[in-house]
Design a protein around this motif. Sequence first.
Motif, short mmCIF file in Angstrom:
data_model
loop_
_atom_site.label_atom_id
_atom_site.label_comp_id
_atom_site.label_asym_id
_atom_site.label_seq_id
_atom_site.Cartn_x
_atom_site.Cartn_y
_atom_site.Cartn_z
N TYR A 1 0.83 -1.21 0.00
CA TYR A 1 0.00 0.00 0.00
C TYR A 1 0.86 1.26 0.00
CZ TYR A 1 -2.81 3.80 1.82
OH TYR A 1 -3.41 5.02 2.00
N VAL A 2 1.85 1.31 0.86
CA VAL A 2 2.69 2.51 0.98
C VAL A 2 3.40 2.79 -0.33
CG1 VAL A 2 4.78 3.44 2.08
CG2 VAL A 2 2.98 2.38 3.47
N ASN A 3 3.96 1.77 -0.95
CA ASN A 3 4.66 1.98 -2.22
C ASN A 3 3.70 2.37 -3.34
OD1 ASN A 3 7.75 1.23 -2.20
ND2 ASN A 3 6.76 -0.17 -0.77
N TYR A 4 2.52 1.79 -3.33
CA TYR A 4 1.53 2.17 -4.34
C TYR A 4 1.12 3.63 -4.18
CZ TYR A 4 -2.84 2.33 -6.95
OH TYR A 4 -3.84 2.70 -7.82
N MET A 5 0.86 4.06 -2.95
CA MET A 5 0.47 5.44 -2.72
C MET A 5 1.59 6.41 -3.07
SD MET A 5 -2.66 5.50 -1.98
CE MET A 5 -2.77 7.24 -1.57
N ALA A 6 2.83 6.02 -2.78
CA ALA A 6 3.96 6.87 -3.15
C ALA A 6 4.06 6.97 -4.67
CB ALA A 6 5.25 6.30 -2.57
N GLY A 7 3.80 5.86 -5.35
CA GLY A 7 3.77 5.90 -6.81
C GLY A 7 2.68 6.82 -7.32
N GLN A 8 1.49 6.73 -6.70
CA GLN A 8 0.39 7.60 -7.08
C GLN A 8 0.74 9.08 -6.87
OE1 GLN A 8 -1.48 5.60 -8.94
NE2 GLN A 8 -3.41 6.20 -7.97
N ALA A 9 1.45 9.35 -5.79
CA ALA A 9 1.83 10.73 -5.49
C ALA A 9 2.75 11.29 -6.57
CB ALA A 9 2.50 10.79 -4.12
N MET A 10 3.77 10.53 -6.92
CA MET A 10 4.70 11.00 -7.96
C MET A 10 4.02 11.03 -9.33
SD MET A 10 7.63 11.78 -6.52
CE MET A 10 6.47 12.60 -5.40
N VAL B 1 6.09 -2.66 -6.00
CA VAL B 1 4.83 -3.38 -5.77
C VAL B 1 4.77 -4.64 -6.62
CG1 VAL B 1 2.32 -3.27 -5.96
CG2 VAL B 1 3.59 -1.28 -5.13
N VAL B 2 5.09 -4.51 -7.90
CA VAL B 2 4.99 -5.64 -8.82
C VAL B 2 6.02 -6.71 -8.50
CG1 VAL B 2 5.30 -6.32 -11.23
CG2 VAL B 2 3.97 -4.28 -10.67
N ASP B 3 7.24 -6.29 -8.19
CA ASP B 3 8.31 -7.26 -7.95
C ASP B 3 8.19 -7.98 -6.60
OD1 ASP B 3 9.37 -6.59 -10.39
OD2 ASP B 3 10.94 -5.28 -9.58
N LYS B 4 7.87 -7.22 -5.56
CA LYS B 4 7.86 -7.80 -4.22
C LYS B 4 6.49 -8.30 -3.77
CE LYS B 4 10.36 -6.24 -0.93
NZ LYS B 4 10.96 -5.40 0.16
N TYR B 5 5.44 -7.70 -4.35
CA TYR B 5 4.08 -8.06 -3.92
C TYR B 5 3.17 -8.28 -5.13
CZ TYR B 5 6.39 -5.62 -0.10
OH TYR B 5 7.32 -5.21 0.82
N PRO B 6 3.53 -9.23 -5.99
CA PRO B 6 2.80 -9.42 -7.25
C PRO B 6 1.35 -9.84 -7.10
CG PRO B 6 4.30 -11.25 -6.85
CD PRO B 6 4.61 -10.21 -5.82
N LYS B 7 0.97 -10.33 -5.92
CA LYS B 7 -0.40 -10.77 -5.71
C LYS B 7 -1.22 -9.78 -4.88
CE LYS B 7 0.71 -15.70 -6.06
NZ LYS B 7 0.64 -17.03 -5.39
N SER B 8 -0.65 -8.63 -4.59
CA SER B 8 -1.38 -7.64 -3.81
C SER B 8 -2.47 -7.00 -4.66
CB SER B 8 -0.43 -6.55 -3.29
OG SER B 8 -0.06 -5.67 -4.33
#
Length: 293
Positions: A130-139, A163-170
């Motif tokens: 979630y944190v990495n996705y939101m940071a991606g959304q921010a940038m 997100v894709v590499d470490k959490y591919p099923k999120s």
Amino acid sequence: MIHTNPKSLKTLRVAVLAGVATMGFVSSAQCFSLEDLNPFGGSKYEMKVDPNVPAERYYNEGLIKLEKHDYESAAKDFAILQKQYPFGEWARKGLVMEVYANYLAGSYVEASTAADRFNTLYPNASDAPYVNYMAGQAMYGEMPDVQRDQDRMIKALKYYQTVVDKYPKSQYADDSRYKIQICRDQLAGHELEVGRYYLKRKNYTAAINRFREVLFKYQTTREAEEALERLTEAYLAIGITNEAETAAAVLGANFPNSVWYKEAVERLRADGLTPQDHQESWISKSFKKVGLS
């Protein structure tokens, strides 16, 4: 520059589709509402202020300010919580909510900074996708024109790739994959833009270096077609005909119906040349490794 309006927590839909936010594309990728993106939403998003538990009080005061759309103050409360209680679950939750509150406030750099701190402190936490996705959304929310510096798109790409590499099923993986392609197109477009600038000014070496970047880093983007045609043009200008012929041959092999291929062939014919794949060419070798055909 694209900005997400965070002012309506209950009604505004976050357009995680890059097309909605930027280019008009339509995707089957998942959309999240701002309530969906609240990491502690639903029944957990309740105001239970207990004066006997200071950490929880700080946390809930931040939640109350979120409800009132006072996102900047909420972010400050979550930051204070971490300073007062730097260890344990409250610190982690406060940092996650700081990312979220800064995103809602449109403080995208601050959201990214908080996410980087989270990744350093809690690299394997359950909140990391979630944190990495939101940071991606921010940038991603501050996508610049292709003519400008692309530092934030590089950062967005990094977060989505995590997100894709470490959490591919999120639940954030599918949209992250979609956004990765948009980011790569944007970065390739920037390299093309700079390359065209040098080409117009007859700085052919500098132009070739930029077009090379497209093929080395962003070969699977739509910008690869034009990059190959521009290489044909630049190499012809400096008399390196084998590379010019190879660029056109690779372009034709991978994009036979491309208007860029037709233009490359016309340029070669004007000099009495034809598309030929010279095996020693770096262009031929690079496409064999990745393969677009």
